[in-house]
Design a protein around this motif. Structure first.
Motif, PDB file in Angstrom:
ATOM      1  N   PRO A 145     -59.173 -48.233 -12.891  1.00 52.54           N
ATOM      2  CA  PRO A 145     -59.965 -48.965 -11.884  1.00 52.54           C
ATOM      3  C   PRO A 145     -59.742 -50.465 -11.993  1.00 52.54           C
ATOM      4  O   PRO A 145     -59.731 -51.175 -11.003  1.00 52.54           O
ATOM      5  CB  PRO A 145     -61.411 -48.574 -12.223  1.00 52.54           C
ATOM      6  N   PHE A 146     -59.580 -50.920 -13.217  1.00 58.18           N
ATOM      7  CA  PHE A 146     -59.359 -52.345 -13.423  1.00 58.18           C
ATOM      8  C   PHE A 146     -58.098 -52.796 -12.707  1.00 58.18           C
ATOM      9  O   PHE A 146     -58.076 -53.812 -12.020  1.00 58.18           O
ATOM     10  CB  PHE A 146     -59.244 -52.615 -14.926  1.00 58.18           C
ATOM     11  N   ASP A 147     -57.055 -51.971 -12.885  1.00 60.91           N
ATOM     12  CA  ASP A 147     -55.793 -52.259 -12.236  1.00 60.91           C
ATOM     13  C   ASP A 147     -55.973 -52.296 -10.718  1.00 60.91           C
ATOM     14  O   ASP A 147     -55.456 -53.160 -10.036  1.00 60.91           O
ATOM     15  CB  ASP A 147     -54.791 -51.171 -12.638  1.00 60.91           C
TER      16      ASP A 147
ATOM     17  N   LEU B 254     -52.673 -57.948  -8.312  1.00 58.20           N
ATOM     18  CA  LEU B 254     -52.436 -58.839  -7.191  1.00 58.20           C
ATOM     19  C   LEU B 254     -51.435 -58.318  -6.178  1.00 58.20           C
ATOM     20  O   LEU B 254     -51.093 -59.005  -5.236  1.00 58.20           O
ATOM     21  CB  LEU B 254     -51.934 -60.196  -7.706  1.00 58.20           C
ATOM     22  N   THR B 255     -50.955 -57.092  -6.386  1.00 52.67           N
ATOM     23  CA  THR B 255     -49.947 -56.603  -5.444  1.00 52.67           C
ATOM     24  C   THR B 255     -50.344 -55.266  -4.854  1.00 52.67           C
ATOM     25  O   THR B 255     -50.758 -54.360  -5.556  1.00 52.67           O
ATOM     26  CB  THR B 255     -48.593 -56.392  -6.152  1.00 52.67           C
ATOM     27  N   TRP B 256     -50.158 -55.175  -3.545  1.00 52.36           N
ATOM     28  CA  TRP B 256     -50.379 -53.892  -2.893  1.00 52.36           C
ATOM     29  C   TRP B 256     -49.050 -53.446  -2.304  1.00 52.36           C
ATOM     30  O   TRP B 256     -48.636 -53.930  -1.265  1.00 52.36           O
ATOM     31  CB  TRP B 256     -51.441 -54.041  -1.794  1.00 52.36           C
ATOM     32  N   ARG B 257     -48.398 -52.571  -3.032  1.00 48.38           N
ATOM     33  CA  ARG B 257     -47.124 -52.079  -2.493  1.00 48.38           C
ATOM     34  C   ARG B 257     -47.053 -50.593  -2.773  1.00 48.38           C
ATOM     35  O   ARG B 257     -46.424 -50.160  -3.731  1.00 48.38           O
ATOM     36  CB  ARG B 257     -45.971 -52.827  -3.136  1.00 48.38           C
ATOM     37  N   PRO B 258     -47.699 -49.826  -1.925  1.00 48.75           N
ATOM     38  CA  PRO B 258     -47.820 -48.399  -2.213  1.00 48.75           C
ATOM     39  C   PRO B 258     -46.530 -47.617  -2.087  1.00 48.75           C
ATOM     40  O   PRO B 258     -46.410 -46.534  -2.637  1.00 48.75           O
ATOM     41  CB  PRO B 258     -48.846 -47.937  -1.174  1.00 48.75           C
ATOM     42  N   THR B 259     -45.572 -48.173  -1.348  1.00 46.14           N
ATOM     43  CA  THR B 259     -44.348 -47.381  -1.137  1.00 46.14           C
ATOM     44  C   THR B 259     -43.179 -47.842  -1.989  1.00 46.14           C
ATOM     45  O   THR B 259     -42.081 -47.349  -1.886  1.00 46.14           O
ATOM     46  CB  THR B 259     -43.940 -47.429   0.350  1.00 46.14           C
ATOM     47  N   ALA B 260     -43.459 -48.824  -2.844  1.00 49.53           N
ATOM     48  CA  ALA B 260     -42.369 -49.283  -3.711  1.00 49.53           C
ATOM     49  C   ALA B 260     -42.221 -48.340  -4.892  1.00 49.53           C
ATOM     50  O   ALA B 260     -43.073 -47.481  -5.126  1.00 49.53           O
ATOM     51  CB  ALA B 260     -42.681 -50.692  -4.209  1.00 49.53           C
ATOM     52  N   THR B 261     -41.157 -48.476  -5.622  1.00 52.22           N
ATOM     53  CA  THR B 261     -41.042 -47.731  -6.880  1.00 52.22           C
ATOM     54  C   THR B 261     -40.905 -48.732  -8.010  1.00 52.22           C
ATOM     55  O   THR B 261     -39.902 -49.442  -8.067  1.00 52.22           O
ATOM     56  CB  THR B 261     -39.794 -46.831  -6.912  1.00 52.22           C
ATOM     57  N   PRO B 262     -41.843 -48.793  -8.943  1.00 52.39           N
ATOM     58  CA  PRO B 262     -43.070 -47.986  -8.920  1.00 52.39           C
ATOM     59  C   PRO B 262     -44.101 -48.579  -7.956  1.00 52.39           C
ATOM     60  O   PRO B 262     -44.112 -49.782  -7.721  1.00 52.39           O
ATOM     61  CB  PRO B 262     -43.567 -48.101 -10.368  1.00 52.39           C
ATOM     62  N   PRO B 263     -44.975 -47.742  -7.419  1.00 53.03           N
ATOM     63  CA  PRO B 263     -45.952 -48.244  -6.453  1.00 53.03           C
ATOM     64  C   PRO B 263     -47.026 -49.075  -7.136  1.00 53.03           C
ATOM     65  O   PRO B 263     -47.297 -48.906  -8.321  1.00 53.03           O
ATOM     66  CB  PRO B 263     -46.559 -46.968  -5.857  1.00 53.03           C
ATOM     67  N   SER B 264     -47.568 -50.002  -6.389  1.00 48.33           N
ATOM     68  CA  SER B 264     -48.595 -50.874  -6.942  1.00 48.33           C
ATOM     69  C   SER B 264     -49.803 -50.843  -6.034  1.00 48.33           C
ATOM     70  O   SER B 264     -49.683 -50.972  -4.813  1.00 48.33           O
ATOM     71  CB  SER B 264     -48.031 -52.295  -7.035  1.00 48.33           C
ATOM     72  N   PHE B 265     -50.981 -50.629  -6.632  1.00 47.12           N
ATOM     73  CA  PHE B 265     -52.172 -50.460  -5.791  1.00 47.12           C
ATOM     74  C   PHE B 265     -53.245 -51.490  -6.069  1.00 47.12           C
ATOM     75  O   PHE B 265     -54.404 -51.154  -6.263  1.00 47.12           O
ATOM     76  CB  PHE B 265     -52.761 -49.053  -5.995  1.00 47.12           C
ATOM     77  N   GLY B 266     -52.898 -52.750  -6.112  1.00 46.08           N
ATOM     78  CA  GLY B 266     -53.935 -53.744  -6.341  1.00 46.08           C
ATOM     79  C   GLY B 266     -54.556 -54.189  -5.031  1.00 46.08           C
ATOM     80  O   GLY B 266     -53.855 -54.539  -4.080  1.00 46.08           O
TER      81      GLY B 266
ATOM     82  N   LEU C 168     -55.917 -57.489  -0.233  1.00 44.75           N
ATOM     83  CA  LEU C 168     -56.658 -56.938   0.890  1.00 44.75           C
ATOM     84  C   LEU C 168     -58.073 -57.481   0.922  1.00 44.75           C
ATOM     85  O   LEU C 168     -58.610 -57.803   1.988  1.00 44.75           O
ATOM     86  CB  LEU C 168     -56.685 -55.404   0.800  1.00 44.75           C
ATOM     87  N   ILE C 169     -58.695 -57.551  -0.259  1.00 45.53           N
ATOM     88  CA  ILE C 169     -60.047 -58.099  -0.307  1.00 45.53           C
ATOM     89  C   ILE C 169     -60.047 -59.539   0.187  1.00 45.53           C
ATOM     90  O   ILE C 169     -60.903 -59.939   0.988  1.00 45.53           O
ATOM     91  CB  ILE C 169     -60.623 -58.035  -1.738  1.00 45.53           C
ATOM     92  N   LEU C 170     -59.041 -60.294  -0.285  1.00 45.04           N
ATOM     93  CA  LEU C 170     -58.958 -61.681   0.169  1.00 45.04           C
ATOM     94  C   LEU C 170     -58.733 -61.753   1.674  1.00 45.04           C
ATOM     95  O   LEU C 170     -59.291 -62.599   2.362  1.00 45.04           O
ATOM     96  CB  LEU C 170     -57.842 -62.413  -0.574  1.00 45.04           C
TER      97      LEU C 170
ATOM     98  N   ILE D  46     -50.099 -59.364   1.569  1.00 43.57           N
ATOM     99  CA  ILE D  46     -49.865 -60.324   0.500  1.00 43.57           C
ATOM    100  C   ILE D  46     -51.034 -61.289   0.461  1.00 43.57           C
ATOM    101  O   ILE D  46     -51.768 -61.419   1.429  1.00 43.57           O
ATOM    102  CB  ILE D  46     -48.566 -61.111   0.719  1.00 43.57           C
ATOM    103  N   ILE D  47     -51.163 -61.983  -0.633  1.00 42.50           N
ATOM    104  CA  ILE D  47     -52.296 -62.898  -0.776  1.00 42.50           C
ATOM    105  C   ILE D  47     -52.167 -64.018   0.249  1.00 42.50           C
ATOM    106  O   ILE D  47     -51.161 -64.709   0.292  1.00 42.50           O
ATOM    107  CB  ILE D  47     -52.349 -63.474  -2.201  1.00 42.50           C
ATOM    108  N   PRO D  48     -53.193 -64.189   1.054  1.00 41.82           N
ATOM    109  CA  PRO D  48     -53.109 -65.201   2.117  1.00 41.82           C
ATOM    110  C   PRO D  48     -53.140 -66.615   1.535  1.00 41.82           C
ATOM    111  O   PRO D  48     -53.938 -66.913   0.659  1.00 41.82           O
ATOM    112  CB  PRO D  48     -54.354 -64.932   2.961  1.00 41.82           C
TER     113      PRO D  48
END
Lengths: 284, 251, 293
Positions: C46-48, C53-65, C69-71, C230-232
């Motif tokens: 959950p912390f991750d 700071l990265t949301w890249r669900p389709t990358a390898t490896p995927p990143s779900f931060g 999005l919150i920003l 990406i972070i605005p």
């Protein structure tokens, strides 16, 4: 003197604020109406789309929306009305259960529409296995408008004066008879207004039907509850954002937007008229 | 003198505040019994306890007995809705239903299962006649009850009560919202009604009580202070408090 | 007569279950969204999820931060509030205190009707009018910016803030206003120093409700900002909000995959956020009602 100047400025600011607010909203309406009016024709309203959506009408989307809202209100009106009857006529006013119900209604009302969509996907589409269908989408919509229906029905029931109930009970009627024969008929216009408001809300929503039942194109009209369905809001959304030839279908976008707008405004107007007529005709 | 209705040690509390105290009274059949007393002394509450309407108030508690024709109406096996049509009630402010005159009177019989049109029409006419309202409304039975004047609405409420064929009629200050002419009409009506019904009327209008009733009971702070024939109470009261009240020295 | 007694008892018993549907609904929504989102946390902590700071669900490896999005949601919402709150409160002051009753009778229902306009229509308007407008006014490569999103959201929540503030202001007791006027203060001074502070809890409740609506809005925002997650860094760039992400990416996910769960996890975040906002709002409303004796 300074105070008077302050007042002039202040009042001026307030006037400008309301002017800005109204003009923006007015401009929106004007813009859609003027750009969309030319597209609306009998054919547009009654024919299905053709040539990859670049021509033809939006008939199936209109029917789809009508089907969705009819089902949605058919589910939530009975549910909501009976809940309201419980809350107003039967519950002991300070009970824990009632406070729980009220807070549930309030929170349900605040849930974002996309979360309703997620729930609809997880529960109706997958868990219950209804698939992407008219059924899943209407059930999702009905949950979304349930708070509206309950709150307006509660108001309508509460507005029936206590002395009507008293008179009925004093004649030897049971509570149930009193509710059915005196309270409900008297509260009817208010209840209907609430249902109409719910319908208006359901008609315009896109997010709840996004993954639960709406499709951009299907052949013909849905024949069973398990068929997917076209809908006006979704149609507009896809036309405006995902269509391969966005500028070509621009006129259809305007037409769809206008039809949707007219539909929703007509519904609001009907509710307002009923509320006004009811209030002026009431003799108590 | 046959006793129609009596109470024995009747107590009523609203949310732990005692309103009616140890009230014991015998109400004679087919007579008018008035209950007088200063405002707030519990007269309406007492009335509501007679036909179990008091049970509908949240937080209300009742102890003691109310006996109709020998049976305690608060017994477990007694149906409260049955009591309420046997002991009818007319309220202070006329409260006709938002329906037509006809429907108002027909409501009672309908909920008790009478459905044939002819029988209902007959019942409605009969009740309106008994309430001295028939002549005034016979040509406009289907207009809204709210079109009638205050006094007519009250007589309509009386007709509505009569339509279920009660044995006792309770009246809670029935004329206090009406003008003097309407009041007189209702008082005249009461003289007719007492031939067939036992009437208990709560009123804060002493002259009305003196004019209309056969028996009077004086109630103060929830207790029965004195009870007797109306002339006795008004001309030769035995209790000083009663005397003070009927002389107008308080209330 | 016995039949009648039975009927009366079951009236309560018959209707109570219907009332519990609302409770069940909230419970089930939470339950299902939660359980569909939980599998994500088998893959990442959950912390991750919350602080990456990265949301890249389709990358390898995927990143779900979800931070970007919150920003993204925060920026457009803040912009929306910045625009709609002053307009809304001032407009409410006009309606409640300055306008003559006839105009008020006309405008209040009109505003209510306007609040019923579907979000897709707002989004469409934003797309065809606001986006080119912003693009041209500020000379940007694209008009689909956070600013545009903020503006369209502001227009959407304006009716809410207007009506609730108007209600709050008009229910300030006349005595307060009269006392101030009797001391020689001008009407405006009275409004500024007495009426608005007195209506503060109601107005704040309205703002919070508007805030809730803004955070939960999906379609309109989606149609006018369409950004990458990406972070605005500026309001003149596109952004991605929480709601937008769910709507845009759900179509591409496989049922039951990690990406699928991640989107539901975003749903949990949204659900909780609006729950908190709503309870703050209701507490404020209760306080306002309690204060007035």
């Amino acid at each position: 003197m300074k105070a008077k100047i302050c007042q002039r400025l202040g009042f001026g600011a307030a006037r400008i604020a309301i002017l800005i607010s109204l003009s923006i909203m007015g401009y929106l309406l004007f813009y859609i109406i003027s750009n969309g009016a030319g597209i609306i024709s009998w054919d547009f309203l009654t024919k299905p789309p053709t040539s990859g959506m670049t021509a033809g009408g939006i008939f199936p989307a209109i029917i789809g929306t009508l089907l969705l809202v009819t089902l949605a209100i058919a589910i939530s009106l009975p549910l909501g009305l009976v809940s309201a009857i419980y809350l107003v006529e039967y519950s002991s006013k300070e009970s824990r259960f009632m406070r729980l119900v009220n807070s549930a209604i309030y929170n349900l009302n605040g849930v974002p529409s996309i979360v309703f969509g997620l729930f609809g996907l997880a529960f109706f589409v997958k868990f219950l296995g209804f698939g992407t269908s008219l059924l899943s989408a209407s059930l999702t919509l009905s949950l979304m408008i349930l708070p509206t229906v309950i709150v307006t029905s509660v108001e309508a029931l509460k507005s029936v004066p206590e002395y009507f109930r008293e008179a009925s009970l004093a004649l030897g009627a049971t509570k149930g008879q009193t509710i059915l024969k005196i309270v409900l008929p008297a509260a009817f216009p208010g209840i209907i207004t609430g249902a109409i408001l719910g319908v208006g809300r359901a008609a315009g929503e896109t997010a709840p039907i996004l993954f639960t039942g709406a499709v951009f194109y299907m052949k013909g009209l849905p024949i069973s509850l398990l068929d997917p369905v076209m809908a006006l809001p979704y149609h507009l959304f896809v036309l405006a954002t995902e269509h391969p030839n966005i500028s070509k279908v621009r006129p259809i976008q305007y037409g769809t937007a206008l039809v949707l707008l007219i539909l929703v405004l007509l519904i609001s107007l009907t509710a307002a008229v009923i509320r006004y007529w009811y209030r002026s005709r009431r003799r108590w | 003198m046959k006793i129609k209705l009596q109470t024995k040690n009747l107590n009523v509390w609203y949310s732990n505040v005692q309103i009616v105290r140890d009230f014991t009274i015998k109400i004679p059949e087919k007579r008018i019994t008035a209950i007088i007393g200063p405002s707030g002394c519990g007269k309406s509450t007492f009335l509501k306890a007679l036909n179990r309407m008091v049970e509908l108030v949240p937080g209300a508690k009742v102890s003691g007995e109310v006996i109709l024709d020998g049976k305690n109406v608060y017994d477990q096996d007694v149906d409260d809705t049955e009591i309420r049509w046997k002991i009818g009630m007319v309220f202070q402010k006329p409260n006709p239903f938002p329906k037509s005159i006809y429907e108002n009177v027909a409501y009672g019989p309908r909920i008790h299962g009478i459905a044939e049109k002819e029988r209902l029409k007959h019942l409605v006419e009969e009740s309106l006649r008994k309430a001295a309202l028939w002549e005034e409304v016979k040509d406009r039975l289907y207009i809204s009850a709210f079109e009638l004047s205050g006094g007519q609405q009250q007589r309509l409420c009386i007709a509505r009560t009569l339509a279920v064929n009660p044995e006792v009629i309770l009246m809670d200050e029935p004329c206090s919202a009406l003008d003097p002419i309407a009041t007189t009409k209702i008082e005249d009506l009461l003289f007719d009604l007492k031939n067939n019904y036992t009437i208990v009327i709560v009123t804060h209008n002493l002259q009305q009580a003196a004019r209309v009733s056969d028996y009077t009971s004086f109630m103060y702070l929830g207790k029965l202070i004195e009870y007797g024939r109306t002339e006795e109470i008004f001309e030769r009261p035995k209790n000083k408090q009663t005397q003070d009240y009927v002389m107008g020295r308080f209330g | 007569m016995k039949g009648k007694i039975r009927l009366k008892l079951s009236g309560k018993v018959l209707t109570a279950p219907f009332a519990s549907v609302s409770i069940l609904a909230v419970f089930f929504i939470f339950l299902f969204v939660f359980t569909q989102g939980l599998p994500l946390f088998n893959q990442i902590s959950p912390f991750d999820f919350l602080f990456n700071l990265t949301w890249r669900p389709t990358a390898t490896p995927p990143s779900f931060g979800v931070i970007p999005l919150i920003l993204g949601s925060l920026i457009v919402t803040l912009l929306a509030l910045l625009i709609s709150v002053p307009l809304g409160i001032l407009g409410a002051v006009y309606l409640a205190e300055i306008a003559n009753p006839k105009i008020r009778e006309l405008l209040k229902p009109a505003i209510e009707v306007l609040s019923g306009i579907p979000s897709v229509v707002y989004g469409f308007f934003g797309l065809v009018v606001l986006v080119p407008l912003v693009q041209n006014t500020f000379g940007l490569p694209t008009g689909e910016t956070a600013l545009t999103g903020g503006i369209i959201l502001a227009i959407m929540i304006l009716p809410t803030i207007l009506s609730i503030s108007e209600d709050a202001i008009s229910s300030v007791p006349v005595d307060y206003k009269e006392a101030s006027l009797a001391l020689g203060a001008t009407k405006w001074r009275t409004i500024k120093s007495v009426t608005i502070p007195a209506a503060a809890s109601g107005i704040t409740a309205g703002i919070i409700l508007g805030l809730g609506r803004a955070i939960g809005e999906t379609i309109a925002v989606m149609m006018v900002t369409g950004g990458a997650p990406i972070i605005p860094t500026s309001i003149f760039y596109p952004v991605r909000t929480l709601t937008q992400t769910i709507a845009a990416e759900m179509g591409e996910t496989v049922f039951g995959s990690t990406h699928y769960s991640a989107l539901f996890a975003i749903g949990i975040v949204l659900f909780i956020m609006t729950l908190i906002l709503n309870s703050v709002a209701i507490r404020l409303i209760k306080r306002k009602n309690g204060e007035r004796r």
